[in-house]
Design a protein around this motif. Structure first.
Motif, PDB file in Angstrom:
ATOM      1  N   GLY A 137       3.364   0.301  -7.827  1.00 41.68           N
ATOM      2  CA  GLY A 137       2.579  -0.618  -6.976  1.00 41.68           C
ATOM      3  C   GLY A 137       1.702  -1.754  -7.931  1.00 41.68           C
ATOM      4  N   LEU A 141       0.771  -1.251  -0.182  1.00 42.15           N
ATOM      5  CA  LEU A 141      -0.074   0.128   0.200  1.00 42.15           C
ATOM      6  C   LEU A 141       1.059   1.061   0.220  1.00 42.15           C
ATOM      7  N   HIS A 142       1.764   1.242   0.924  1.00 44.13           N
ATOM      8  CA  HIS A 142       2.702   2.343   0.853  1.00 44.13           C
ATOM      9  C   HIS A 142       3.447   2.497  -0.320  1.00 44.13           C
ATOM     10  N   ALA A 200       2.372   1.614  -3.427  1.00 50.88           N
ATOM     11  CA  ALA A 200       1.300   2.061  -4.135  1.00 50.88           C
ATOM     12  C   ALA A 200       0.873   3.556  -4.115  1.00 50.88           C
ATOM     13  N   SER A 201       0.828   4.112  -3.032  1.00 54.05           N
ATOM     14  CA  SER A 201       0.416   5.510  -2.810  1.00 54.05           C
ATOM     15  C   SER A 201       1.574   6.325  -3.167  1.00 54.05           C
ATOM     16  N   GLU A 202       2.694   5.813  -3.037  1.00 52.58           N
ATOM     17  CA  GLU A 202       4.087   6.747  -3.576  1.00 52.58           C
ATOM     18  C   GLU A 202       4.338   6.655  -5.105  1.00 52.58           C
ATOM     19  N   ARG A 203       4.170   5.641  -5.515  1.00 48.36           N
ATOM     20  CA  ARG A 203       4.314   5.419  -6.900  1.00 48.36           C
ATOM     21  C   ARG A 203       3.602   4.127  -7.389  1.00 48.36           C
ATOM     22  N   ALA A 204       2.167   4.741  -8.042  1.00 48.62           N
ATOM     23  CA  ALA A 204       1.004   4.033  -8.178  1.00 48.62           C
ATOM     24  C   ALA A 204       1.554   2.732  -9.419  1.00 48.62           C
TER      25      ALA A 204
END
Length: 342
Positions: A54, A44-45, A47-51
């Motif tokens: 992720g 999740l971390h 994905a939130s930083e680099r979709a």
């Protein structure tokens, strides 16, 4: 960091559980949950930083899981065939083959559901995958924590070394499997004796219907023939199961020394379940393992895992039922109402 809180909580509870008693099944589950929650939080971390990264990681993990399942199914089927050739067609020897076939059937159901894309098949496949995922998670917990437990050294004083019996060849001779336990017990006894103690070695095993003498007597004879002192051997010759091995051995130890501590010796595949049984029996001691033939290990581990599932059958039955009911509810939600267009 908030996403990692569940992982940290499980890890803390795991550490507390290990300090209190390393033989708990909950320790294995908590370690597994901590790892799963950490992996989810990390994904999740990212994905939130680099979709895009992720998404790529998610695809890679799903692909790896699919390849892993296919590889595992092939391995289990091959191992099952080897077990049948070398050990015979008993139900216990068919476990790895059955597990491999079950994985192939699960993959076939999933592929069929995705191709046909019918509501009923999709729900059936999703429910089957959820149940398989639950079992796979528990099995991985069992494998990983069992391996960790098996490598913990015994550092406390020890008054008894208990060797769990197994079947005799021809009703009289110690089998290679049992000999490996006895050899490991003798080695452990030697190590403990260097610390100034001379523990009593208990051979534990009764007489089966196809055996000409109790297993404990054959075990004692084997040890004496290897040069082990006969006066340090105690025979427990009534037991027919692991539970009875430990219960009757406990009575012998308590009668000789109410404040005893012991080491229990079995084969490596049997270590964690024997430790769990020892805890439930109230024995003060941990379990160590002897090596097992590589081809025998997978099927034996599956058998031990199934035995643990049965030992905690109420909890597992409730969770299985919840998954099945959830699947049924989802199927009902998607079912066309009377008179609706299909």
């Amino acid at each position: 960091m908030v996403a990692f809180v569940p992982s940290f909580v499980c890890l803390f509870l795991f550490c507390v559980g290990v300090v209190q008693d390393r033989r708990r099944v909950s320790n294995a589950v908590l370690l597994g949950l901590s790892t799963v929650f950490a992996a989810i939080a990390l994904l999740l971390h990212v994905a939130s930083e680099r979709a895009q990264l992720g998404r790529d990681l998610a695809v890679a993990l799903l692909t790896l899981a699919g390849v892993g399942v296919v590889t595992l199914a092939c391995f289990l089927i091959a191992n099952g065939i080897t077990m049948v050739r070398k050990e015979g067609r008993s139900s216990a020897n068919l476990l790895s083959l059955a597990a491999g076939v079950a994985l192939v059937a699960l993959l076939a159901l999933l592929i069929t559901a995705l191709v046909l894309h019918t509501h009923t098949l999709l729900v059936m496949a999703a429910t089957a995958v959820a149940l398989a995922g639950y079992v796979a998670f528990l099995f991985l917990c069992f494998l990983v924590y069992g391996a960790l437990y098996a490598h913990v050294r015994i550092r406390r004083r020890v008054d008894f070394v208990v060797v769990l019996g197994s079947g005799l060849i021809g009703g009289t001779a110690v089998s290679p499997l049992l000999a490996s336990r006895l050899d490991r017990a003798r080695k452990e006894h030697t190590r403990l004796s260097r610390k100034g103690r001379r523990p009593v070695l208990i051979t534990s095993g009764g007489q089966g219907p196809d055996e000409k003498l109790p297993e404990s007597h054959a075990m004692a004879d084997y040890l004496v023939a290897q040069g082990f002192p006969a006066d340090l051997i105690e025979r427990e010759d009534r037991s027919t199961t692991t539970d009875e091995n430990l219960t009757f051995s406990k009575a012998l130890m308590e009668r000789a020394n109410p404040t005893y501590r012991c080491v229990i010796v079995t084969n490596n595949y049997h270590v964690f379940r024997a430790a769990v049984t020892a805890r439930r029996t109230g024995i003060r001691g941990n379990v160590i393992g002897a090596p097992t033939a590589a081809y025998f290990w997978p099927s034996a581990m599956i058998r031990e895992f199934v035995a643990l599932l049965v030992a905690y059958r109420r909890t597992n039955a409730v969770l299985f039922l919840l998954v099945l009911l959830s699947g049924l509810f989802i199927w009902w939600l998607g079912w066309p109402a009377p008179g609706a267009a299909t």
